[in-house]
Scaffold this motif. Structure first.
Motif, PDB file in Angstrom:
ATOM      1  N   ARG A 182      79.716  26.261 -39.602  1.00 51.71           N
ATOM      2  CA  ARG A 182      78.489  25.610 -39.171  1.00 51.71           C
ATOM      3  C   ARG A 182      78.623  24.524 -38.303  1.00 51.71           C
ATOM      4  NH1 ARG A 182      75.951  26.698 -44.745  1.00 51.71           N
ATOM      5  NH2 ARG A 182      77.133  24.842 -45.584  1.00 51.71           N
ATOM      6  N   ARG A 183      79.700  23.584 -38.376  1.00 53.97           N
ATOM      7  CA  ARG A 183      79.986  22.524 -37.499  1.00 53.97           C
ATOM      8  C   ARG A 183      80.202  22.864 -36.400  1.00 53.97           C
ATOM      9  NH1 ARG A 183      83.786  18.529 -36.254  1.00 53.97           N
ATOM     10  NH2 ARG A 183      82.953  16.529 -36.301  1.00 53.97           N
ATOM     11  N   ARG A 184      81.217  23.795 -36.163  1.00 60.36           N
ATOM     12  CA  ARG A 184      81.802  24.340 -34.628  1.00 60.36           C
ATOM     13  C   ARG A 184      80.756  25.040 -34.203  1.00 60.36           C
ATOM     14  NH1 ARG A 184      86.111  26.288 -37.989  1.00 60.36           N
ATOM     15  NH2 ARG A 184      85.129  28.386 -37.948  1.00 60.36           N
ATOM     16  N   LEU A 185      79.817  25.829 -34.761  1.00 61.59           N
ATOM     17  CA  LEU A 185      78.562  26.336 -34.253  1.00 61.59           C
ATOM     18  C   LEU A 185      77.572  25.349 -33.652  1.00 61.59           C
ATOM     19  CD1 LEU A 185      76.903  28.930 -33.329  1.00 61.59           C
ATOM     20  CD2 LEU A 185      75.883  28.916 -35.690  1.00 61.59           C
ATOM     21  N   CYS A 186      77.418  24.345 -34.177  1.00 52.98           N
ATOM     22  CA  CYS A 186      76.609  23.319 -33.739  1.00 52.98           C
ATOM     23  C   CYS A 186      77.214  22.630 -32.535  1.00 52.98           C
ATOM     24  CB  CYS A 186      76.463  21.952 -34.914  1.00 52.98           C
ATOM     25  SG  CYS A 186      75.214  22.318 -36.292  1.00 52.98           S
ATOM     26  N   LEU A 187      78.450  22.355 -32.483  1.00 43.91           N
ATOM     27  CA  LEU A 187      79.066  21.736 -31.287  1.00 43.91           C
ATOM     28  C   LEU A 187      79.013  22.538 -30.176  1.00 43.91           C
ATOM     29  CD1 LEU A 187      82.029  20.223 -33.029  1.00 43.91           C
ATOM     30  CD2 LEU A 187      80.169  18.982 -32.120  1.00 43.91           C
ATOM     31  N   LYS A 188      79.102  23.921 -30.407  1.00 42.21           N
ATOM     32  CA  LYS A 188      79.039  25.030 -29.200  1.00 42.21           C
ATOM     33  C   LYS A 188      77.584  25.044 -28.534  1.00 42.21           C
ATOM     34  CE  LYS A 188      82.245  28.866 -29.780  1.00 42.21           C
ATOM     35  NZ  LYS A 188      82.138  30.373 -30.225  1.00 42.21           N
ATOM     36  N   LEU A 189      76.430  25.110 -29.483  1.00 42.27           N
ATOM     37  CA  LEU A 189      75.223  25.080 -29.140  1.00 42.27           C
ATOM     38  C   LEU A 189      75.074  23.779 -28.488  1.00 42.27           C
ATOM     39  CD1 LEU A 189      73.540  26.365 -32.247  1.00 42.27           C
ATOM     40  CD2 LEU A 189      73.842  27.788 -30.321  1.00 42.27           C
ATOM     41  N   ILE A 190      75.057  22.794 -28.854  1.00 43.52           N
ATOM     42  CA  ILE A 190      74.984  21.558 -28.050  1.00 43.52           C
ATOM     43  C   ILE A 190      75.591  21.288 -26.657  1.00 43.52           C
ATOM     44  CG2 ILE A 190      75.368  19.071 -28.145  1.00 43.52           C
ATOM     45  CD1 ILE A 190      75.105  19.067 -31.437  1.00 43.52           C
ATOM     46  N   GLY A 191      76.750  22.135 -26.596  1.00 41.84           N
ATOM     47  CA  GLY A 191      77.582  22.060 -25.242  1.00 41.84           C
ATOM     48  C   GLY A 191      76.944  22.980 -24.350  1.00 41.84           C
ATOM     49  N   ILE A 192      76.049  23.794 -24.741  1.00 37.34           N
ATOM     50  CA  ILE A 192      75.388  24.929 -23.743  1.00 37.34           C
ATOM     51  C   ILE A 192      74.655  23.998 -22.847  1.00 37.34           C
ATOM     52  CG2 ILE A 192      74.211  26.862 -23.149  1.00 37.34           C
ATOM     53  CD1 ILE A 192      75.422  27.886 -25.624  1.00 37.34           C
ATOM     54  N   ALA A 193      74.947  23.742 -21.512  1.00 32.86           N
ATOM     55  CA  ALA A 193      74.015  22.821 -20.756  1.00 32.86           C
ATOM     56  C   ALA A 193      72.473  23.576 -20.727  1.00 32.86           C
ATOM     57  CB  ALA A 193      74.614  22.900 -19.158  1.00 32.86           C
ATOM     58  N   GLY A 194      71.533  22.751 -20.672  1.00 33.09           N
ATOM     59  CA  GLY A 194      70.094  23.175 -20.658  1.00 33.09           C
ATOM     60  C   GLY A 194      69.574  24.040 -21.695  1.00 33.09           C
ATOM     61  N   SER A 195      70.230  24.021 -22.688  1.00 33.49           N
ATOM     62  CA  SER A 195      69.900  25.010 -23.908  1.00 33.49           C
ATOM     63  C   SER A 195      68.499  24.505 -24.455  1.00 33.49           C
ATOM     64  CB  SER A 195      70.885  25.343 -24.911  1.00 33.49           C
ATOM     65  OG  SER A 195      71.133  23.920 -25.614  1.00 33.49           O
ATOM     66  N   ARG A 196      68.019  25.498 -25.375  1.00 37.52           N
ATOM     67  CA  ARG A 196      66.913  25.215 -25.847  1.00 37.52           C
ATOM     68  C   ARG A 196      67.073  25.328 -27.518  1.00 37.52           C
ATOM     69  NH1 ARG A 196      62.472  28.836 -22.891  1.00 37.52           N
ATOM     70  NH2 ARG A 196      63.902  30.385 -23.605  1.00 37.52           N
ATOM     71  N   PHE A 197      68.233  24.910 -27.932  1.00 37.83           N
ATOM     72  CA  PHE A 197      68.712  25.198 -29.278  1.00 37.83           C
ATOM     73  C   PHE A 197      68.340  24.230 -30.085  1.00 37.83           C
ATOM     74  CE2 PHE A 197      71.824  28.387 -27.243  1.00 37.83           C
ATOM     75  CZ  PHE A 197      70.743  29.548 -27.250  1.00 37.83           C
ATOM     76  N   ASP A 198      67.819  23.148 -29.990  1.00 35.06           N
ATOM     77  CA  ASP A 198      67.899  21.831 -30.741  1.00 35.06           C
ATOM     78  C   ASP A 198      67.302  22.077 -32.131  1.00 35.06           C
ATOM     79  OD1 ASP A 198      68.465  20.373 -28.492  1.00 35.06           O
ATOM     80  OD2 ASP A 198      66.437  19.440 -27.934  1.00 35.06           O
ATOM     81  N   GLY A 199      66.381  23.091 -32.282  1.00 29.77           N
ATOM     82  CA  GLY A 199      65.790  23.459 -33.538  1.00 29.77           C
ATOM     83  C   GLY A 199      66.858  24.277 -34.485  1.00 29.77           C
ATOM     84  N   LEU A 200      67.792  24.986 -33.952  1.00 26.50           N
ATOM     85  CA  LEU A 200      68.551  25.631 -34.413  1.00 26.50           C
ATOM     86  C   LEU A 200      69.752  24.913 -34.788  1.00 26.50           C
ATOM     87  CD1 LEU A 200      69.407  29.012 -32.411  1.00 26.50           C
ATOM     88  CD2 LEU A 200      68.293  28.788 -34.729  1.00 26.50           C
ATOM     89  N   VAL A 201      70.026  23.860 -34.058  1.00 19.79           N
ATOM     90  CA  VAL A 201      71.160  22.776 -34.359  1.00 19.79           C
ATOM     91  C   VAL A 201      70.641  22.054 -35.268  1.00 19.79           C
ATOM     92  CG1 VAL A 201      72.382  20.687 -33.545  1.00 19.79           C
ATOM     93  CG2 VAL A 201      72.118  22.802 -32.108  1.00 19.79           C
ATOM     94  N   GLU A 202      69.689  21.376 -35.599  1.00 20.19           N
ATOM     95  CA  GLU A 202      69.018  20.773 -36.511  1.00 20.19           C
ATOM     96  C   GLU A 202      68.963  21.425 -37.842  1.00 20.19           C
ATOM     97  OE1 GLU A 202      67.680  16.964 -37.948  1.00 20.19           O
ATOM     98  OE2 GLU A 202      68.591  17.601 -35.978  1.00 20.19           O
ATOM     99  N   ASN A 203      68.738  22.846 -37.734  1.00 14.81           N
ATOM    100  CA  ASN A 203      68.642  23.740 -39.155  1.00 14.81           C
ATOM    101  C   ASN A 203      70.056  23.955 -39.793  1.00 14.81           C
ATOM    102  OD1 ASN A 203      66.008  23.885 -39.425  1.00 14.81           O
ATOM    103  ND2 ASN A 203      66.001  25.955 -38.134  1.00 14.81           N
ATOM    104  N   LEU A 204      71.154  24.070 -38.635  1.00 17.69           N
ATOM    105  CA  LEU A 204      72.485  24.272 -39.028  1.00 17.69           C
ATOM    106  C   LEU A 204      73.132  23.063 -39.718  1.00 17.69           C
ATOM    107  CD1 LEU A 204      73.663  26.056 -35.815  1.00 17.69           C
ATOM    108  CD2 LEU A 204      74.166  26.854 -38.182  1.00 17.69           C
TER     109      LEU A 204
END
Length: 426
Positions: A182-204
Motif C-alpha cells: 500500500r505504501r509503495r502504491l501510494c508513492l507510485k500514484l503520487i509520482g505520476i505527473a498530473g494524475s487525478r489520484f488524490d482520492g485513491l492515495v488518501e483511501n490507501l
C-alpha cells in the motif's frame, strides 16, 4: 530545509474523543507535537501526537512512520514540533507539518529475521479465496500502472474501480507485505505527473486505520476467527492429526516471537490487533494461523471425546463478541451433530441469549442515567481533571480528559440544560 507532512490518525479514540468535532473545527494552524511511544503494547515504533493543550489526540499513521523517524533522527531531538496544516473531517484525521534541515538514517523499522527463523512443521491451511484475489489484484494494479501513458478514460475508470475494491479487501490481509505494498502504491500514484489520484492515495493511506478498527471486534476479527474455527477448516486438519504431533506443534507455537501464542490463549481480540502491527511476512503469518487452527481443532476433538463439554462452552463464551460466540456455536454444532453436544448446545445458546439481554439492560440503564442527569438542573464543581455533579446528598462523577478547560465543559453543560428547560416550558 525540507517540509515534512505527516498524517495523524486514531483521533476518535483518545483525549479529544468527546469533543472531536470541536477539535477538528479549531485545529487548523494550531501547534502539535510528535513524540515516540516505545512502551506501546502494539507497536514499539509508534509515535504519539499531542495538541496545543497537551492532550494525546492520536498517532502518526503507519504509512508515515518511516519518514517521521527519519525526521526525528535528522532533527536530533526527542520530539517534533510543528503545526496542523490540513483537516480531514471524512476520515477524522489531520495533517501535521514541520521543517527539518536534514533527514536522518533509519534502518528497517520492522525487522523480519526473527520471523523468518521461526520453524513450523505442522499442517498448512489452504489459502482462502480472499487472499488469492488480493494476490491477483496486486499484480494487476502493478501491470496496469506500467501502461499508464496509454490509458483511455475508460482504462482510468477501471483502474480506479479496481483499486477501490482492493482498498476494501486489503483489510483482511494482516501481513507486512500488504502494508508495504500500500505504501509503495501510494508513492507510485503520487509520482505520476498530473494524475487525478488524490482520492485513491488518501483511501490507501487510511486503509491501515480501517483495518485496525476492524480487528477490534469488527469484520477482520470475524474473518480470521472464521478461518480458524469453521468446520471446512477443522475437518481437513483433524483428518491428518495422526500425521503430526500436536504437542510438538504447540511447542513451536510457543516459540513464536513476542509470545504470540500466549496472547492468543489470553485474548483473541488483542492477539489479532497485535498481528497487524508486527509486519509478519505472509508465509510466516499463514504458518502461525495454520498451527493455531490445528491445535484448536485437535484440542476441541479431545474435549468432545472426553465429554468435557463444559470447558468447550466456556471457551466459546470467552470469545470477544456475541457474534463470534454465535458463529462458533453454529460451526461446532454442525461438526458435532448427533453427539452429546446436542444437549450442551441448547444450554450454550441460552447462556448467549442471557448475555445479550444483560448487555442490552446495562446499556439501557446507562442511557437512562445520562438522560436523567441532563434533564435535572445541577450545580457544577470542578476539581483537577474531574467534573462532579452535586445533587442533594448524591454525587455523580464524570471523568474528562486531563488538560480540558473546566469552564468550557461547564458552558456546554449549561447550554444543554437551558435547551432542555426551554423544551419543557414549550
Amino acid at each position: 530545509m525540507q517540509i515534512i507532512r505527516i498524517h495523524i490518525v486514531a483521533l476518535p479514540y483518545y483525549d479529544v474523543s468527546e469533543c472531536l468535532d470541536e477539535f477538528l473545527a479549531e485545529a487548523q494552524g494550531r501547534v502539535m507535537t510528535l513524540r515516540p511511544d516505545p512502551a506501546n503494547d502494539y507497536d514499539v515504533n509508534a509515535v504519539c501526537a499531542y495538541d496545543w493543550q497537551g492532550r494525546h489526540v492520536g498517532y502518526v499513521a503507519s504509512h508515515d512512520l518511516k519518514e517521521t523517524w527519519q525526521t526525528l533522527r535528522g532533527s536530533g531531538r526527542k520530539s517534533l514540533r510543528g503545526h496542523v496544516v490540513e483537516v480531514n473531517s471524512e476520515h477524522k484525521c489531520v495533517v501535521f507539518e514541520c521543517h527539518v534541515e536534514t533527514l536522518g538514517e533509519v534502518g528497517e523499522l520492522y525487522p523480519t529475521a526473527s520471523y523468518q527463523a521461526w520453524k513450523y512443521t505442522g499442517p498448512m491451511l489452504k489459502l482462502t479465496a480472499e487472499m488469492a484475489s488480493l494476490d491477483y489484484m496486486m499484480d494487476e494494479i502493478n501491470e496496469r500502472l506500467d501502461e499508464y501513458e496509454d490509458w483511455s478514460d475508460e482504462d482510468r475508470e477501471d483502474f480506479e474501480t479496481l483499486t477501490e475494491r482492493f482498498c476494501q479487501m486489503s483489510r483482511y490481509d494482516l501481513s507486512g507485505e500488504m502494508s508495504d505494498f500500500r505504501r509503495r502504491l501510494c508513492l507510485k500514484l503520487i509520482g505520476i505527473a498530473g494524475s487525478r489520484f488524490d482520492g485513491l492515495v488518501e483511501n490507501l493511506k487510511m486503509a491501515f486505520g480501517r483495518t485496525g478498527r476492524e480487528v477490534h471486534g469488527g469484520e477482520v476479527l470475524c474473518y480470521w476467527m472464521h478461518i480458524i474455527s469453521e468446520p471446512k477448516t477443522i475437518k481437513p486438519l483433524l483428518a491428518c492429526r495422526h500425521e503430526y504431533d500436536v504437542e510438538k506443534v504447540r511447542r513451536e507455537l510457543e516459540a513464536f516471537p513476542e509470545s504470540m501464542f500466549e496472547r492468543w490463549l489470553e485474548n483473541k481480540e488483542h492477539f489479532m490487533a497485535r498481528l497487524l502491527y508486527m509486519h509478519i511476512p505472509r508465509r510466516v503469518l499463514w504458518q502461525l494461523v495454520s498451527g493455531i487452527a490445528f491445535y484448536e481443532a485437535v484440542k476441541t476433538r479431545e474435549l468432545v471425546q472426553n465429554d468435557e463439554y463444559e470447558i468447550l462452552v466456556e471457551r466459546i463464551l470467552q470469545l470477544p463478541t456475541v457474534e463470534l460466540q454465535y458463529e462458533a456455536y453454529q460451526q461446532i454444532t454442525a461438526l458435532l451433530t448427533g453427539t452429546a453436544w446436542d444437549e450442551k448446545a441448547a444450554e450454550l445458546l441460552e447462556k448467549m441469549f442471557a448475555k445479550v439481554k444483560e448487555q442490552k439492560d446495562r446499556q439501557h440503564k446507562m442511557d437512562e442515567a445520562v438522560k436523567k442527569s441532563l434533564e435535572e438542573p445541577r450545580t457544577q464543581n470542578f476539581y483537577g481533571d474531574k467534573n462532579e455533579f452535586q445533587d442533594g446528598g448524591q454525587m455523580l462523577k464524570m471523568v474528562i480528559p486531563q488538560g480540558t478547560d473546566p469552564a468550557k465543559i461547564a458552558a456546554r453543560i449549561a447550554e444543554q440544560q437551558q435547551a432542555l428547560l426551554k423544551q419543557k416550558e414549550n
